[in-house]
Scaffold this motif. Structure first.
Motif, PDB file in Angstrom:
ATOM      1  N   LEU A 282       0.828  -1.194   0.000  1.00 18.65           N
ATOM      2  CA  LEU A 282       0.000   0.000   0.000  1.00 18.65           C
ATOM      3  C   LEU A 282       0.867   1.250   0.000  1.00 18.65           C
ATOM      4  CD1 LEU A 282      -2.862   1.139   0.039  1.00 18.65           C
ATOM      5  CD2 LEU A 282      -2.800   1.017   2.537  1.00 18.65           C
ATOM      6  N   ASP A 283       1.921   1.249   0.807  1.00 17.17           N
ATOM      7  CA  ASP A 283       2.841   2.386   0.816  1.00 17.17           C
ATOM      8  C   ASP A 283       3.414   2.624  -0.579  1.00 17.17           C
ATOM      9  OD1 ASP A 283       2.520   2.838   3.519  1.00 17.17           O
ATOM     10  OD2 ASP A 283       4.462   2.011   4.108  1.00 17.17           O
ATOM     11  N   TYR A 284       3.836   1.539  -1.222  1.00 12.88           N
ATOM     12  CA  TYR A 284       4.446   1.696  -2.544  1.00 12.88           C
ATOM     13  C   TYR A 284       3.424   2.176  -3.568  1.00 12.88           C
ATOM     14  CZ  TYR A 284       6.976   0.859  -6.828  1.00 12.88           C
ATOM     15  OH  TYR A 284       7.581   1.035  -8.059  1.00 12.88           O
ATOM     16  N   ALA A 285       2.192   1.677  -3.479  1.00 15.35           N
ATOM     17  CA  ALA A 285       1.159   2.101  -4.424  1.00 15.35           C
ATOM     18  C   ALA A 285       0.904   3.606  -4.314  1.00 15.35           C
ATOM     19  CB  ALA A 285      -0.130   1.325  -4.174  1.00 15.35           C
ATOM     20  N   VAL A 286       0.848   4.132  -3.093  1.00 17.30           N
ATOM     21  CA  VAL A 286       0.661   5.570  -2.911  1.00 17.30           C
ATOM     22  C   VAL A 286       1.856   6.329  -3.486  1.00 17.30           C
ATOM     23  CG1 VAL A 286       0.406   7.410  -1.203  1.00 17.30           C
ATOM     24  CG2 VAL A 286      -0.822   5.251  -0.900  1.00 17.30           C
ATOM     25  N   HIS A 287       3.043   5.837  -3.223  1.00 25.58           N
ATOM     26  CA  HIS A 287       4.268   6.454  -3.749  1.00 25.58           C
ATOM     27  C   HIS A 287       4.266   6.456  -5.274  1.00 25.58           C
ATOM     28  CE1 HIS A 287       8.493   7.104  -4.619  1.00 25.58           C
ATOM     29  NE2 HIS A 287       8.617   5.872  -5.084  1.00 25.58           N
ATOM     30  N   LYS A 288       3.986   5.318  -5.882  1.00 24.33           N
ATOM     31  CA  LYS A 288       3.996   5.200  -7.339  1.00 24.33           C
ATOM     32  C   LYS A 288       2.912   6.075  -7.968  1.00 24.33           C
ATOM     33  CE  LYS A 288       4.965   3.399 -11.413  1.00 24.33           C
ATOM     34  NZ  LYS A 288       6.260   3.598 -12.096  1.00 24.33           N
TER      35      LYS A 288
ATOM     36  N   ALA B 116     -12.728  -0.479  17.408  1.00 27.14           N
ATOM     37  CA  ALA B 116     -11.652  -1.067  16.601  1.00 27.14           C
ATOM     38  C   ALA B 116     -11.584  -0.411  15.225  1.00 27.14           C
ATOM     39  CB  ALA B 116     -11.859  -2.573  16.478  1.00 27.14           C
ATOM     40  N   TYR B 117     -12.745  -0.124  14.646  1.00 32.03           N
ATOM     41  CA  TYR B 117     -12.761   0.536  13.339  1.00 32.03           C
ATOM     42  C   TYR B 117     -12.143   1.932  13.438  1.00 32.03           C
ATOM     43  CZ  TYR B 117     -14.503   2.979   9.225  1.00 32.03           C
ATOM     44  OH  TYR B 117     -14.592   3.744   8.080  1.00 32.03           O
ATOM     45  N   ARG B 118     -12.492   2.670  14.446  1.00 27.74           N
ATOM     46  CA  ARG B 118     -11.930   4.011  14.626  1.00 27.74           C
ATOM     47  C   ARG B 118     -10.422   3.941  14.810  1.00 27.74           C
ATOM     48  NH1 ARG B 118     -15.865   8.078  16.843  1.00 27.74           N
ATOM     49  NH2 ARG B 118     -14.121   8.927  18.047  1.00 27.74           N
ATOM     50  N   ALA B 119      -9.959   2.942  15.572  1.00 27.39           N
ATOM     51  CA  ALA B 119      -8.518   2.790  15.779  1.00 27.39           C
ATOM     52  C   ALA B 119      -7.815   2.451  14.472  1.00 27.39           C
ATOM     53  CB  ALA B 119      -8.255   1.707  16.826  1.00 27.39           C
ATOM     54  N   TRP B 120      -8.441   1.588  13.663  1.00 29.84           N
ATOM     55  CA  TRP B 120      -7.862   1.241  12.363  1.00 29.84           C
ATOM     56  C   TRP B 120      -7.778   2.482  11.468  1.00 29.84           C
ATOM     57  CZ3 TRP B 120      -4.949  -1.536   9.478  1.00 29.84           C
ATOM     58  CH2 TRP B 120      -5.077  -1.506   8.090  1.00 29.84           C
ATOM     59  N   ALA B 121      -8.855   3.234  11.400  1.00 29.48           N
ATOM     60  CA  ALA B 121      -8.860   4.436  10.575  1.00 29.48           C
ATOM     61  C   ALA B 121      -7.756   5.394  11.011  1.00 29.48           C
ATOM     62  CB  ALA B 121     -10.224   5.119  10.652  1.00 29.48           C
ATOM     63  N   LYS B 122      -7.626   5.594  12.300  1.00 29.63           N
ATOM     64  CA  LYS B 122      -6.597   6.504  12.808  1.00 29.63           C
ATOM     65  C   LYS B 122      -5.207   5.990  12.465  1.00 29.63           C
ATOM     66  CE  LYS B 122      -5.019   8.836  17.013  1.00 29.63           C
ATOM     67  NZ  LYS B 122      -5.280   9.053  18.468  1.00 29.63           N
ATOM     68  N   HIS B 123      -4.999   4.679  12.604  1.00 24.19           N
ATOM     69  CA  HIS B 123      -3.675   4.125  12.325  1.00 24.19           C
ATOM     70  C   HIS B 123      -3.287   4.333  10.871  1.00 24.19           C
ATOM     71  CE1 HIS B 123      -0.183   1.528  12.753  1.00 24.19           C
ATOM     72  NE2 HIS B 123      -0.534   0.991  11.583  1.00 24.19           N
ATOM     73  N   VAL B 124      -4.173   4.022   9.956  1.00 21.71           N
ATOM     74  CA  VAL B 124      -3.852   4.144   8.535  1.00 21.71           C
ATOM     75  C   VAL B 124      -3.661   5.607   8.155  1.00 21.71           C
ATOM     76  CG1 VAL B 124      -4.672   3.724   6.186  1.00 21.71           C
ATOM     77  CG2 VAL B 124      -5.119   2.043   7.974  1.00 21.71           C
TER      78      VAL B 124
ATOM     79  N   ASN C  88       4.266   6.885   5.520  1.00 20.96           N
ATOM     80  CA  ASN C  88       4.596   6.061   4.359  1.00 20.96           C
ATOM     81  C   ASN C  88       6.108   5.911   4.249  1.00 20.96           C
ATOM     82  OD1 ASN C  88       5.216   5.301   1.583  1.00 20.96           O
ATOM     83  ND2 ASN C  88       3.126   5.860   1.044  1.00 20.96           N
ATOM     84  N   ARG C  89       6.576   4.681   4.194  1.00 18.84           N
ATOM     85  CA  ARG C  89       8.024   4.420   4.180  1.00 18.84           C
ATOM     86  C   ARG C  89       8.692   4.924   2.904  1.00 18.84           C
ATOM     87  NH1 ARG C  89       7.304  -1.696   5.049  1.00 18.84           N
ATOM     88  NH2 ARG C  89       5.390  -0.794   5.864  1.00 18.84           N
ATOM     89  N   PHE C  90       7.956   5.104   1.836  1.00 18.95           N
ATOM     90  CA  PHE C  90       8.544   5.537   0.565  1.00 18.95           C
ATOM     91  C   PHE C  90       8.476   7.047   0.378  1.00 18.95           C
ATOM     92  CE2 PHE C  90       7.231   1.130  -0.182  1.00 18.95           C
ATOM     93  CZ  PHE C  90       8.439   0.590  -0.613  1.00 18.95           C
ATOM     94  N   THR C  91       7.401   7.680   0.797  1.00 18.76           N
ATOM     95  CA  THR C  91       7.256   9.125   0.592  1.00 18.76           C
ATOM     96  C   THR C  91       7.750   9.944   1.766  1.00 18.76           C
ATOM     97  OG1 THR C  91       5.040   9.241   1.567  1.00 18.76           O
ATOM     98  CG2 THR C  91       5.185   8.671  -0.789  1.00 18.76           C
ATOM     99  N   GLY C  92       7.788   9.329   2.952  1.00 16.67           N
ATOM    100  CA  GLY C  92       8.142  10.064   4.155  1.00 16.67           C
ATOM    101  C   GLY C  92       6.999  10.882   4.716  1.00 16.67           C
ATOM    102  N   LEU C  93       5.856  10.861   4.039  1.00 15.13           N
ATOM    103  CA  LEU C  93       4.690  11.620   4.492  1.00 15.13           C
ATOM    104  C   LEU C  93       3.720  10.719   5.245  1.00 15.13           C
ATOM    105  CD1 LEU C  93       3.844  13.592   1.205  1.00 15.13           C
ATOM    106  CD2 LEU C  93       4.984  14.507   3.253  1.00 15.13           C
ATOM    107  N   ARG C  94       3.036  11.290   6.209  1.00 17.60           N
ATOM    108  CA  ARG C  94       1.894  10.594   6.763  1.00 17.60           C
ATOM    109  C   ARG C  94       0.787  10.618   5.712  1.00 17.60           C
ATOM    110  NH1 ARG C  94       3.036   9.427  11.935  1.00 17.60           N
ATOM    111  NH2 ARG C  94       4.537  10.760  13.024  1.00 17.60           N
ATOM    112  N   TYR C  95      -0.061   9.615   5.728  1.00 26.08           N
ATOM    113  CA  TYR C  95      -1.079   9.506   4.693  1.00 26.08           C
ATOM    114  C   TYR C  95      -1.948  10.753   4.602  1.00 26.08           C
ATOM    115  CZ  TYR C  95      -0.372   4.635   3.203  1.00 26.08           C
ATOM    116  OH  TYR C  95       0.141   3.484   2.645  1.00 26.08           O
ATOM    117  N   HIS C  96      -2.294  11.338   5.744  1.00 20.81           N
ATOM    118  CA  HIS C  96      -3.165  12.505   5.712  1.00 20.81           C
ATOM    119  C   HIS C  96      -2.454  13.749   5.204  1.00 20.81           C
ATOM    120  CE1 HIS C  96      -1.563  14.607   9.307  1.00 20.81           C
ATOM    121  NE2 HIS C  96      -1.343  13.394   9.775  1.00 20.81           N
ATOM    122  N   GLU C  97      -1.145  13.687   5.036  1.00 17.36           N
ATOM    123  CA  GLU C  97      -0.380  14.806   4.510  1.00 17.36           C
ATOM    124  C   GLU C  97      -0.195  14.739   3.001  1.00 17.36           C
ATOM    125  OE1 GLU C  97       2.631  15.448   8.342  1.00 17.36           O
ATOM    126  OE2 GLU C  97       3.227  14.096   6.707  1.00 17.36           O
TER     127      GLU C  97
END
Length: 430
Positions: free
Chosen positions: A130-136, A191-199, A204-213
């Motif tokens: 998923l990280d790579y897909a966002v990066h690509k 649990a759903y709220r915790a999952w949403a917050k985590h993602v 992201n290991r490839f972009t260095g950005l948090r997903y919300h950024e």
């Protein structure tokens, strides 16, 4: 309308796809709502890239109207970098600009690599794909729409949450009683709220950005095709969406938020299944919620019984055209953009679509309706490409579209149709 309307074949066939092809990941609202939650109408990052926004019934990008032709490719979160490159490069070559892909994989012990093996437990190594897909996607200038849970049991879904907390392991949809506890059980919601917050907040290991950024993520969706059959009034689903839309929007105020529902109208007096209250979903009320930026619509007339002799249209093509234009008009009245985010037909002589030419004609009618009626975008189901051995991803559900110039590719003309439509949508916003 049948007593048990068919659900899309995707929900069972996707599981087979995951079993055969899942690769082990490599280590390595409205304008006023946006302002209230800390966003703005023209949202940009430090490097000057703009977030897509919603304002006055339109999507906007860098101060201009944004319209798109796009697609779905659910498997990006599970596959190798080669497979991700293949399909995203094809999407870019077609001129598609928005891709919808899953951002969930719940429960250990299945054929897929779980992102959330257990409640409140997350496998960071499994996020590589998923990280790579966002990066690509960001490198190619594409935008992503990411749902956070599945209504169906593929990749875990709502039933997995119910099984975790309520010891209700029956994963059949049935009358929805077990499944629908997902919306009301306090532990499932937590649990759903915790999952949403985590993602949304993870880096992201490839972009260095948090997903919300990252403006590559155009939108978060609360769920893929949420339904609540046990409460025909729609109140249960509406209450859950009200809570979760406000919560997710608070986590990602610069990104768009959609429900991910199919567009069922929830009318108690309607005989036509998708317009009826059978699935406990009221599209108008869901879309009108202040934290919801745009309405989503799915179009599967074959699966919903809308073939010759049934429903208000003369055939599946006409019915789908009406379904699209009804929603765009109703979205305009609500002041919300509308995206036709999933649509598909299977070639089947008994279902009005005897060959590729007939399917192309239907897709041409539907994309034309989206263009002419003012839809913000549309996303066909589904674009696939090469797998790791160089062959093409199998056509598990009869909806596969491949971007390939080989004369033997039966979907070559369909892919060209969608590429031309994407250009027309982009041109119409200029």
């Amino acid at each position: 309308m049948t007593d048990q309307p068919r659900t899309t074949g995707r929900r069972t066939l996707i599981a087979a796809a995951a079993l055969g092809l899942a690769a082990t990941p490599l280590l390595g609202g409205t304008a006023s709502a946006a302002r209230a939650l800390g966003g703005s109408d023209d949202r940009t990052t430090g490097d000057g890239r703009s977030f897509v926004t919603a304002r006055d019934g339109e999507l906007r990008l860098a101060g201009r109207r944004f319209r798109f032709g796009g697609t779905n490719c659910y498997y990006l979160h599970q596959q190798s970098h080669y497979m991700i490159d293949a399909v995203l490069n094809d999407a870019a070559a077609m001129g598609l600009t928005v891709i919808r892909a899953w951002a969930f994989a719940d429960g250990a012990g299945h054929s897929y690599r779980a992102l959330q093996p257990a409640p409140f437990s997350y496998d960071e190594a499994a996020f590589d794909s998923l990280d790579y897909a966002v990066h690509k996607a960001g490198q190619l200038g594409l935008r992503l729409v990411l749902p956070l849970v599945n209504n169906w049991p593929d990749y875990g879904g709502m039933q997995q949450y119910v099984s975790w907390f309520l010891s209700l392991s029956d994963d059949s949809y049935g009358d929805g009683v077990h499944h629908d506890r997902f919306y009301t059980d306090a532990n499932c919601r937590k649990a759903y709220r915790a999952w949403a917050k985590h993602v949304i907040q993870r880096r992201n290991r490839f972009t260095g950005l948090r997903y919300h950024e990252d403006p590559t993520v155009m939108a978060w969706e609360l769920a893929n095709e949420p339904r609540c059959r046990s409460d025909k009034s729609g109140a249960t689903l509406l209450g859950w969406v009200r809570e979760m839309s406000a919560y997710v929007k608070s986590l990602a105020p610069r990104q768009l938020l959609a429900v991910g529902d199919e567009g069922f109208y929830g009318r108690a007096d309607a005989a036509d299944y998708p317009y009826s209250d059978y699935e406990g979903s009221d599209w108008l009320k869901l879309t009108a919620l202040p934290a919801v930026d745009y309405g989503t619509v799915h179009v599967y007339p074959q699966n919903w019984g809308e073939i010759t002799g049934n429903g208000p249209g003369s055939n599946a093509t006409d019915w789908g055209t009406r379904w699209i234009t009804d929603h765009v008009a109703d979205g305009r009245a609500l002041g919300k953009p509308v995206v036709v985010e999933e649509f598909g037909l299977q070639i089947d002589a008994g279902r009005d679509i005897p060959d590729t030419a007939a399917r192309d004609a239907a897709y041409r009618a539907w994309t034309g309706a989206a263009l002419d009626s003012g839809a913000a975008g549309d996303q066909f189901w589904l674009l696939t490409s090469r797998v790791d051995d160089g062959s093409f991803y199998p056509d598990y559900d009869g909806h596969r579209i491949v971007w390939d110039s080989d004369q033997a590719n039966p979907t070559r003309t369909t892919a060209q149709l969608f590429a031309a439509h994407a250009r027309a949508m982009a041109d119409s916003a200029r």
